[in-house]
Enzyme design. Sequence first.
Site, PDB file in Angstrom:
ATOM      1  N   GLU A   8       1.117  -1.443   0.178  1.00 54.92           N
ATOM      2  CA  GLU A   8       0.278  -0.292   0.144  1.00 54.92           C
ATOM      3  C   GLU A   8       0.679   1.044  -0.175  1.00 54.92           C
ATOM      4  O   GLU A   8       0.524   2.249  -0.285  1.00 54.92           O
ATOM      5  CB  GLU A   8      -1.093  -0.090   1.339  1.00 54.92           C
ATOM      6  CG  GLU A   8      -2.124  -0.812   1.080  1.00 54.92           C
ATOM      7  CD  GLU A   8      -2.557  -1.155   0.476  1.00 54.92           C
ATOM      8  OE1 GLU A   8      -2.808   0.151  -0.463  1.00 54.92           O
ATOM      9  OE2 GLU A   8      -3.719  -1.633  -0.030  1.00 54.92           O
ATOM     10  N   CYS A  17      -7.064   5.569  -5.640  1.00 52.35           N
ATOM     11  CA  CYS A  17      -6.057   4.697  -6.043  1.00 52.35           C
ATOM     12  C   CYS A  17      -6.283   4.689  -7.646  1.00 52.35           C
ATOM     13  O   CYS A  17      -7.002   5.526  -8.249  1.00 52.35           O
ATOM     14  CB  CYS A  17      -6.749   3.473  -5.115  1.00 52.35           C
ATOM     15  SG  CYS A  17      -8.354   2.641  -5.667  1.00 52.35           S
TER      16      CYS A  17
END
Length: 135
Positions: A8, A17
């Site tokens: 991440e 994202c």
Amino acid sequence: MGLIKQFEGCKLSAYLCPAGIPTIGYGRTTGVKLGQTITQTQADAWVVDEYDAFEARVRRIVTVPLSANQLGALVSFAYNLGVGALASSTLLRLLNAGDYKGAAAQFARWNKAGGRVLTGLTKRRAAEAALFVKP
């Protein structure tokens, strides 16, 4: 939690994202708004809280015994894709049927975002599968 932090990364300012979802810290999406910023201390606290919550939800849907490594791999998977994706997956069906090897082979199928294969997801799924089969 190591895989989550590794894949991440940590961003203290909200961003979109690859799936187009506002995200912050170590992949947190709950209540995130673009333009939001947080501290490293907040990001660290959130990832611990979220890991614990995801672990509890994964434990509820898995009906077979798991090693610590298997649990960690599944939590990383669910953290990235959502518990719903895991709950409805062939991976979970095979696992709950006792087919650990078959379940491990399913990680690789989950390497797309927005219909595109992403190198980062391919690497993450390979790392999760490797952890899952590690004694």
